[in-house]
Design an enzyme around this catalytic site. Structure first.
Site, PDB file in Angstrom:
ATOM      1  N   ASP A   1     -92.568  27.164   4.780  1.00  0.00           N
ATOM      2  CA  ASP A   1     -93.269  28.059   3.854  1.00  0.00           C
ATOM      3  C   ASP A   1     -94.565  27.457   3.313  1.00  0.00           C
ATOM      4  O   ASP A   1     -94.952  27.704   2.170  1.00  0.00           O
ATOM      5  CB  ASP A   1     -92.343  28.467   2.679  1.00  0.00           C
ATOM      6  CG  ASP A   1     -91.061  29.088   3.180  1.00  0.00           C
ATOM      7  OD1 ASP A   1     -91.111  29.788   4.209  1.00  0.00           O
ATOM      8  OD2 ASP A   1     -90.011  28.873   2.556  1.00  0.00           O
TER       9      ASP A   1
ATOM     10  N   LYS B   1     -98.114  28.895   6.977  1.00  0.00           N
ATOM     11  CA  LYS B   1     -98.482  28.859   8.403  1.00  0.00           C
ATOM     12  C   LYS B   1     -99.015  30.214   8.872  1.00  0.00           C
ATOM     13  O   LYS B   1    -100.019  30.292   9.569  1.00  0.00           O
ATOM     14  CB  LYS B   1     -97.257  28.466   9.258  1.00  0.00           C
ATOM     15  CG  LYS B   1     -96.740  27.077   8.958  1.00  0.00           C
ATOM     16  CD  LYS B   1     -95.472  26.749   9.728  1.00  0.00           C
ATOM     17  CE  LYS B   1     -94.232  27.448   9.245  1.00  0.00           C
ATOM     18  NZ  LYS B   1     -93.759  27.062   7.909  1.00  0.00           N
TER      19      LYS B   1
ATOM     20  N   GLY C   1     -90.109  33.205   8.084  1.00  0.00           N
ATOM     21  CA  GLY C   1     -90.721  34.361   7.428  1.00  0.00           C
ATOM     22  C   GLY C   1     -92.166  33.984   7.200  1.00  0.00           C
ATOM     23  O   GLY C   1     -92.451  33.102   6.388  1.00  0.00           O
ATOM     24  N   HIS C   2     -93.065  34.564   7.956  1.00  0.00           N
ATOM     25  CA  HIS C   2     -94.486  34.204   7.880  1.00  0.00           C
ATOM     26  C   HIS C   2     -95.258  35.381   7.290  1.00  0.00           C
ATOM     27  O   HIS C   2     -95.220  36.485   7.822  1.00  0.00           O
ATOM     28  CB  HIS C   2     -95.026  33.843   9.272  1.00  0.00           C
ATOM     29  CG  HIS C   2     -94.401  32.604   9.842  1.00  0.00           C
ATOM     30  ND1 HIS C   2     -94.722  32.105  11.070  1.00  0.00           N
ATOM     31  CD2 HIS C   2     -93.476  31.752   9.332  1.00  0.00           C
ATOM     32  CE1 HIS C   2     -94.009  31.003  11.295  1.00  0.00           C
ATOM     33  NE2 HIS C   2     -93.244  30.775  10.259  1.00  0.00           N
TER      34      HIS C   2
ATOM     35  N   GLN D   1     -90.726  26.888  10.537  1.00  0.00           N
ATOM     36  CA  GLN D   1     -90.121  25.851   9.685  1.00  0.00           C
ATOM     37  C   GLN D   1     -91.147  24.737   9.400  1.00  0.00           C
ATOM     38  O   GLN D   1     -92.342  24.969   9.517  1.00  0.00           O
ATOM     39  CB  GLN D   1     -88.843  25.270  10.325  1.00  0.00           C
ATOM     40  CG  GLN D   1     -87.655  26.231  10.306  1.00  0.00           C
ATOM     41  CD  GLN D   1     -87.741  27.301  11.366  1.00  0.00           C
ATOM     42  OE1 GLN D   1     -87.881  27.019  12.552  1.00  0.00           O
ATOM     43  NE2 GLN D   1     -87.664  28.554  10.972  1.00  0.00           N
TER      44      GLN D   1
HETATM   45  P1  GDP Z   1     -95.006  30.310   6.185  1.00  0.00           P
HETATM   46  O1  GDP Z   1     -93.555  30.503   6.433  1.00  0.00           O
HETATM   47  O2  GDP Z   1     -95.423  28.888   6.338  1.00  0.00           O
HETATM   48  O3  GDP Z   1     -95.868  31.246   6.979  1.00  0.00           O
HETATM   49  O4  GDP Z   1     -95.238  30.654   4.638  1.00  0.00           O
HETATM   50  P2  GDP Z   1     -94.623  31.904   3.838  1.00  0.00           P
HETATM   51  O5  GDP Z   1     -95.343  33.123   4.237  1.00  0.00           O
HETATM   52  O6  GDP Z   1     -93.143  31.904   3.917  1.00  0.00           O
HETATM   53  O7  GDP Z   1     -94.945  31.483   2.351  1.00  0.00           O
HETATM   54  C1  GDP Z   1     -96.241  31.257   1.917  1.00  0.00           C
HETATM   55  C2  GDP Z   1     -96.507  32.236   0.740  1.00  0.00           C
HETATM   56  O8  GDP Z   1     -97.673  31.835   0.070  1.00  0.00           O
HETATM   57  C3  GDP Z   1     -96.784  33.655   1.196  1.00  0.00           C
HETATM   58  O9  GDP Z   1     -96.348  34.534   0.196  1.00  0.00           O
HETATM   59  C4  GDP Z   1     -98.303  33.702   1.315  1.00  0.00           C
HETATM   60  O10 GDP Z   1     -98.830  35.012   1.160  1.00  0.00           O
HETATM   61  C5  GDP Z   1     -98.694  32.821   0.173  1.00  0.00           C
HETATM   62  N1  GDP Z   1     -99.947  32.050   0.344  1.00  0.00           N
HETATM   63  C6  GDP Z   1    -100.442  31.478   1.472  1.00  0.00           C
HETATM   64  N2  GDP Z   1    -101.551  30.764   1.170  1.00  0.00           N
HETATM   65  C7  GDP Z   1    -101.738  30.905  -0.167  1.00  0.00           C
HETATM   66  C8  GDP Z   1    -102.688  30.365  -1.083  1.00  0.00           C
HETATM   67  O11 GDP Z   1    -103.590  29.597  -0.730  1.00  0.00           O
HETATM   68  N3  GDP Z   1    -102.539  30.723  -2.391  1.00  0.00           N
HETATM   69  C9  GDP Z   1    -101.547  31.546  -2.824  1.00  0.00           C
HETATM   70  N4  GDP Z   1    -101.492  31.837  -4.111  1.00  0.00           N
HETATM   71  N5  GDP Z   1    -100.636  32.069  -1.995  1.00  0.00           N
HETATM   72  C10 GDP Z   1    -100.723  31.719  -0.676  1.00  0.00           C
HETATM   73  P1  IMO Z   2     -90.689  29.274   7.818  1.00  0.00           P
HETATM   74  O1  IMO Z   2     -91.072  29.386   9.270  1.00  0.00           O
HETATM   75  C1  IMO Z   2     -88.144  27.538   4.746  1.00  0.00           C
HETATM   76  C2  IMO Z   2     -84.143  26.297   6.007  1.00  0.00           C
HETATM   77  C3  IMO Z   2     -82.981  27.043   5.367  1.00  0.00           C
HETATM   78  C4  IMO Z   2     -81.935  25.942   5.343  1.00  0.00           C
HETATM   79  C5  IMO Z   2     -82.194  25.195   6.658  1.00  0.00           C
HETATM   80  C6  IMO Z   2     -81.286  25.617   7.806  1.00  0.00           C
HETATM   81  O2  IMO Z   2     -90.854  30.554   7.081  1.00  0.00           O
HETATM   82  O3  IMO Z   2     -91.341  28.092   7.195  1.00  0.00           O
HETATM   83  P2  IMO Z   2     -81.226  27.773   9.354  1.00  0.00           P
HETATM   84  O4  IMO Z   2     -81.040  29.221   8.998  1.00  0.00           O
HETATM   85  O5  IMO Z   2     -82.499  27.479  10.065  1.00  0.00           O
HETATM   86  O6  IMO Z   2     -80.037  27.195  10.056  1.00  0.00           O
HETATM   87  O7  IMO Z   2     -81.275  27.032   7.926  1.00  0.00           O
HETATM   88  O8  IMO Z   2     -83.544  25.469   7.001  1.00  0.00           O
HETATM   89  N1  IMO Z   2     -85.148  27.151   6.678  1.00  0.00           N
HETATM   90  C7  IMO Z   2     -86.346  27.429   6.155  1.00  0.00           C
HETATM   91  N2  IMO Z   2     -86.882  27.112   4.962  1.00  0.00           N
HETATM   92  N3  IMO Z   2     -88.870  28.226   5.656  1.00  0.00           N
HETATM   93  C8  IMO Z   2     -88.359  28.509   6.871  1.00  0.00           C
HETATM   94  O9  IMO Z   2     -89.089  29.048   7.856  1.00  0.00           O
HETATM   95  C9  IMO Z   2     -87.030  28.153   7.157  1.00  0.00           C
HETATM   96  N4  IMO Z   2     -86.208  28.314   8.219  1.00  0.00           N
HETATM   97  C10 IMO Z   2     -85.071  27.680   7.915  1.00  0.00           C
HETATM   98  O10 IMO Z   2     -83.314  27.504   4.075  1.00  0.00           O
HETATM   99  O11 IMO Z   2     -82.218  25.047   4.304  1.00  0.00           O
HETATM  100 MG    MG Z   3     -91.856  31.208   5.434  1.00  0.00          MG
END
Ligand code: GDP
Ligand code: IMO
Ligand code: MG
Length: 432
Positions: free
Chosen positions: A19, A22, A46-47, A230
């Site tokens: 998270d 990416k 979840g991206h 991840q």
């Molecule tokens: P990913 O899994 O690495 O793609 O990241 P996620 O989407 O799960 O979580 C990142 C969260 O931060 C999302 O809600 C994005 O919309 C938000 N986000 C990304 N870059 C920024 C930033 O520079 N500032 C803020 N405030 N939110 C951001």
């Molecule tokens: P993105 O791509 C954050 C974590 C789960 C748990 C561990 C194992 O959005 O960064 P799993 O279901 O993979 O067997 O769970 O890994 N986990 C993540 N945490 N972002 C993710 O993906 C994750 N995918 C798995 O919360 O701790």
């Molecule tokens: Mg994510």
């Protein structure tokens, strides 16, 4: 970095516990790209992408799909839940995003998540005693990769061939029913699973391809982004085992999850959140359950994009992040969520771990028993109060934000090339 035009083929890798942002950075780099490839993980990811205030969360589908000129590829290293993928495609269609076999290609070697994988994920988590629960996303990820490693798994080319699928499903159902019986659980209905999965097979057939040659050709003459899921600290080999996911989220995953050779990558972009978050159980040395941690959670909307669980938050950890930078050979860092730190009077940076003998180490360890013995050592720097979401040049950042970033750069041992100050596509700028 003056432009993102010259970075391809590039890989986007999470350097913390996931998270990091990416999805946002992949979408941004798509400005100059032709293809985005997922190579590991599944719908545990979840991206999030935010365009003109509209939020899209992608789970299986690569983060290039919102741009009509990008070809998205789900590589052989990914695990796919066909039911959820079809729902994801439907959701995109309902939002006006056209997904066709021209802009989405799925490797026919990718492994298929079956209903019993999801069931086993749930049962195993429920059966685990306190302190041993991983806090998985419940998507069947551990069990599907277990079947891959034990050579029981079902690949899409098995699913696409009725006879092969029936045979492999039958063997799996026998094996899984033994376990379910021992757990006092009702057995699997083989025919019902067969019928359900045949429907998915027919719907997904047009997207299937052997992607190995396609990707090797693409890296020669197209601008390709490999999109990690991840983060490195959740990597099955280098992460905080067993509190990890079941695939290689670090650099090695690119090669076995796509079939391109290591010498084809031009840039390795490490995505680094300006602080640290983690969802699920496991060690997190710089975690802050109060004060600044609550600020990060609230201002950064730190709730899981897949499960909605609150993310644990903490100070930037230069030791853990530096370890990721080393393992992945990061060439460029994209710092995200710097804006979330606005309003904190002072910031702490973890610059070392102090052991029981009082010695300070600069080395991370994936051995969580050892990691638990360490106390984080912090350096405190002044914060800034200004809202920085409108900033588009490094020199316009508050001086304390500049100092913070310069310090991170020095401690991580990698150059910051991209800075993100908000979720929107435009809330980003490059740094020389
Ligand atoms: P990913 O899994 O690495 O793609 O990241 P996620 O989407 O799960 O979580 C990142 C969260 O931060 C999302 O809600 C994005 O919309 C938000 N986000 C990304 N870059 C920024 C930033 O520079 N500032 C803020 N405030 N939110 C951001
Ligand atoms: P993105 O791509 C954050 C974590 C789960 C748990 C561990 C194992 O959005 O960064 P799993 O279901 O993979 O067997 O769970 O890994 N986990 C993540 N945490 N972002 C993710 O993906 C994750 N995918 C798995 O919360 O701790
Ligand atoms: Mg994510």
């Amino acid at each position: 970095m003056k432009t993102t035009k010259d970075i391809f083929p590039a890989v986007i890798i999470g350097t913390q516990w996931g998270d990091e942002g990416k999805g946002k950075i992949v979408d941004l780099l798509c400005e100059n790209a032709n293809m985005v490839v997922r190579y590991q993980g599944g719908n545990n990811a979840g991206h999030t992408i935010v365009i003109n205030g509209k939020k899209t969360v992608l789970h299986h589908v690569p983060s290039g799909i919102l741009r009509s000129d990008i070809v998205c590829v789900i590589g052989n290293g990914v695990v796919v839940d066909p039911e959820i993928l079809l729902q994801e495609l439907e959701g995109l269609k309902n939002n006006g995003v056209s997904v066709t076999p021209q802009n989405l290609i799925i490797s026919n070697s990718a492994h298929v998540i079956m209903p019993y994988h999801k069931l086993f994920d749930k049962l195993k988590e429920e059966a685990a005693s306190a302190g041993k629960k991983i806090g998985t996303t419940g998507r069947g990820i551990g069990p599907v990769y277990t079947d891959k490693a034990s050579r029981k798994g079902i690949r899409f080319y098995h699913l696409m061939d009725e006879k092969l699928f029936r045979d492999r499903l039958h063997d799996n159902v026998i094996e899984k029913n033994d376990y379910l019986k021992a757990m006092g659980h009702e057995p699997l209905d083989e025919q019902a699973i067969f019928d359900e999965y045949m429907k998915y097979a027919n719907k997904l057939r047009p997207y299937m391809k052997d992607t190995t040659y396609l990707l090797n050709e693409a890296v020669k003459n197209k601008n390709v982004i490999f999109e990690g899921a991840q983060g490195t600290l959740l990597d099955i080999d280098f992460g905080t085992f067993p509190f990890v996911t079941s695939s290689n989220a670090s650099i090695g995953g690119v090669f076995c999850g796509s079939g391109i050779p290591a010498n084809k990558l031009n840039s390795i972009v490490g995505i680094v959140k300006a602080y640290v978050t983690r969802v699920g159980a496991g060690p997190f040395p710089s975690e802050q359950t109060e004060g600044a941690g609550l600020h990060m959670q609230k201002v950064g909307h730190e709730y899981g994009s897949t499960t909605g669980r609150p993310r644990r938050c903490g100070w930037f950890d230069a030791i853990a992040t530096g370890y990721s930078i080393m393992i992945n050979g990061v060439t460029d860092v994209a710092i995200t969520k710097l804006d979330v730190l606005s309003g904190l009077d002072e910031l702490k940076i973890c610059t070392g771990y102090k052991g029981p003998d009082g010695q300070i180490t600069k080395e991370f360890t994936c051995n969580i028993t050892e990691l638990a013995k360490f106390e984080p050592v912090y350096e405190t720097v002044p914060g800034w109060g200004e809202d920085i979401t409108g900033v588009r040049d490094f020199s316009d950042l508050p001086k304390n934000a500049q100092t913070y970033l310069n310090k991170l750069e020095e401690l991580m041992g990698a150059k910051i090339s991209i800075i993100s100050v908000g979720p929107g596509r435009e809330e980003t700028f490059l740094k020389d």
